[in-house]
Write a protein that holds these residues in place. Sequence first.
Motif, PDB file in Angstrom:
ATOM      1  N   ASP A 260      -9.407   1.897  23.300  1.00 29.44           N
ATOM      2  CA  ASP A 260      -8.081   2.204  23.858  1.00 29.44           C
ATOM      3  C   ASP A 260      -7.083   2.620  22.785  1.00 29.44           C
ATOM      4  O   ASP A 260      -6.194   3.430  23.043  1.00 29.44           O
ATOM      5  N   LEU A 261      -7.204   2.040  21.610  1.00 31.85           N
ATOM      6  CA  LEU A 261      -6.253   2.304  20.531  1.00 31.85           C
ATOM      7  C   LEU A 261      -6.984   2.332  19.203  1.00 31.85           C
ATOM      8  O   LEU A 261      -7.704   1.391  18.868  1.00 31.85           O
ATOM      9  N   LEU A 262      -6.797   3.408  18.464  1.00 34.51           N
ATOM     10  CA  LEU A 262      -7.386   3.556  17.137  1.00 34.51           C
ATOM     11  C   LEU A 262      -6.289   3.502  16.093  1.00 34.51           C
ATOM     12  O   LEU A 262      -5.322   4.266  16.157  1.00 34.51           O
ATOM     13  N   ILE A 263      -6.429   2.588  15.145  1.00 36.21           N
ATOM     14  CA  ILE A 263      -5.502   2.491  14.019  1.00 36.21           C
ATOM     15  C   ILE A 263      -6.315   2.693  12.748  1.00 36.21           C
ATOM     16  O   ILE A 263      -7.281   1.968  12.500  1.00 36.21           O
ATOM     17  N   VAL A 264      -5.941   3.694  11.954  1.00 32.35           N
ATOM     18  CA  VAL A 264      -6.725   4.073  10.788  1.00 32.35           C
ATOM     19  C   VAL A 264      -5.834   4.074   9.548  1.00 32.35           C
ATOM     20  O   VAL A 264      -4.772   4.689   9.540  1.00 32.35           O
ATOM     21  N   ASP A 265      -6.298   3.385   8.517  1.00 36.97           N
ATOM     22  CA  ASP A 265      -5.617   3.381   7.221  1.00 36.97           C
ATOM     23  C   ASP A 265      -6.622   3.838   6.170  1.00 36.97           C
ATOM     24  O   ASP A 265      -7.154   3.031   5.403  1.00 36.97           O
ATOM     25  N   PRO A 266      -6.906   5.145   6.130  1.00 38.02           N
ATOM     26  CA  PRO A 266      -7.940   5.643   5.222  1.00 38.02           C
ATOM     27  C   PRO A 266      -7.444   5.675   3.777  1.00 38.02           C
ATOM     28  O   PRO A 266      -6.241   5.568   3.526  1.00 38.02           O
ATOM     29  N   PRO A 267      -8.349   5.829   2.823  1.00 39.36           N
ATOM     30  CA  PRO A 267      -7.902   6.013   1.429  1.00 39.36           C
ATOM     31  C   PRO A 267      -6.947   7.195   1.332  1.00 39.36           C
ATOM     32  O   PRO A 267      -7.148   8.227   1.968  1.00 39.36           O
ATOM     33  N   TYR A 268      -5.909   7.045   0.503  1.00 36.53           N
ATOM     34  CA  TYR A 268      -4.834   8.041   0.420  1.00 36.53           C
ATOM     35  C   TYR A 268      -5.118   9.171  -0.572  1.00 36.53           C
ATOM     36  O   TYR A 268      -4.204   9.808  -1.045  1.00 36.53           O
TER      37      TYR A 268
ATOM     38  N   ASP B 249     -10.195  -0.560  14.235  1.00 38.51           N
ATOM     39  CA  ASP B 249      -9.780  -0.184  12.886  1.00 38.51           C
ATOM     40  C   ASP B 249     -11.054   0.068  12.092  1.00 38.51           C
ATOM     41  O   ASP B 249     -11.828  -0.852  11.836  1.00 38.51           O
ATOM     42  N   MET B 250     -11.293   1.320  11.699  1.00 41.58           N
ATOM     43  CA  MET B 250     -12.545   1.702  11.049  1.00 41.58           C
ATOM     44  C   MET B 250     -12.473   1.659   9.535  1.00 41.58           C
ATOM     45  O   MET B 250     -13.467   1.912   8.857  1.00 41.58           O
ATOM     46  N   PHE B 251     -11.300   1.360   8.972  1.00 45.23           N
ATOM     47  CA  PHE B 251     -11.123   1.094   7.539  1.00 45.23           C
ATOM     48  C   PHE B 251     -10.279  -0.171   7.448  1.00 45.23           C
ATOM     49  O   PHE B 251      -9.118  -0.136   7.031  1.00 45.23           O
TER      50      PHE B 251
END
Length: 306
Positions: free
Chosen positions: A55-63, A243-245
């Motif tokens: 339902d909700l994807l939150i992603v904080d990938p490497p910058y 959250d995949m990261f």
Amino acid sequence: MKSPLNKTIDFSLEDGKQYLDKVVNATDYNGESKNCTICGDTFKVLKNMPDKSVDLLIVDPPYNLDKNFHGNGFKKRNLNDYATYTKAWIDAVKTKLKDTASIYVCCDWKSALVIGTILEENFILRNRITWQREKGRGAKSNWKNSMEDIFFATVSDNYTFNLDAVKQKKKVLAPYKENGVPKDWAEDNDGKFRYTCPSNFWDDIAVPYWSMPENTAHPTQKPEKLIAKLVLASSNKGDLVLDMFAGSGTTGVVAKKLDRDFINIEQNPLYCAWGEKRLADADENKQIQGYADGVFYERNSKPIKK
């Protein structure tokens, strides 16, 4: 020895074995587990995840910066290579999203140049949130970087946005009355206030520090208050948040505190253990710093106890 007031979670894998034992190994994930931390390659885990389940994807990938994540390093790439990397994780997760899903992707000013363009190619790009870090690293020959961005996108025009859950309670400096009655404001123990629609600039976020129970030794940890705004606005109780990261697990912790289901995927076992410690703590304490009784308070302020 740490000060008794220092609540930072930074134990070793040896000391955190009880928490690591709770982590699901990526090779054991069959696509059915929820409310868990999965340790392993996020691309391999996503292959076993059911389509149209999130339902909700939150992603904080490497910058796209040289960064050491406790032994798991990320090397800065040229923009074309970083674009290829970004397309890869978007392609891997895209089919896992429901048609009603929302997406939030964290970035800095430079990675935003790549991420925003690719998001718009795959989803409906709706906004860019900018949040002000309380502190920033000084720079001798440039402006201090104290802002980060979060792109907001949706899969379709049918999506969740709970406006009342994230309205801001703001002080009224010049209260106006009409016929002796307050116009668009009220008063309580916090003083005169009004609820306003939230903007895409957030200056009320405190970055976790050593005396806060949510703080870990992760180098790029996001505040629970920041993630809480995303979760409350774009999901409902019982929805699945991915959250995949996951890093030190902030998204899963916030989802648990706000009665959502979650899946955290993280490749570093140490961070997985820290995340499980935080999830265990959330069984006893669902407080989110800066948020109480449905209200997000100003940075570094505390709600008045009635």
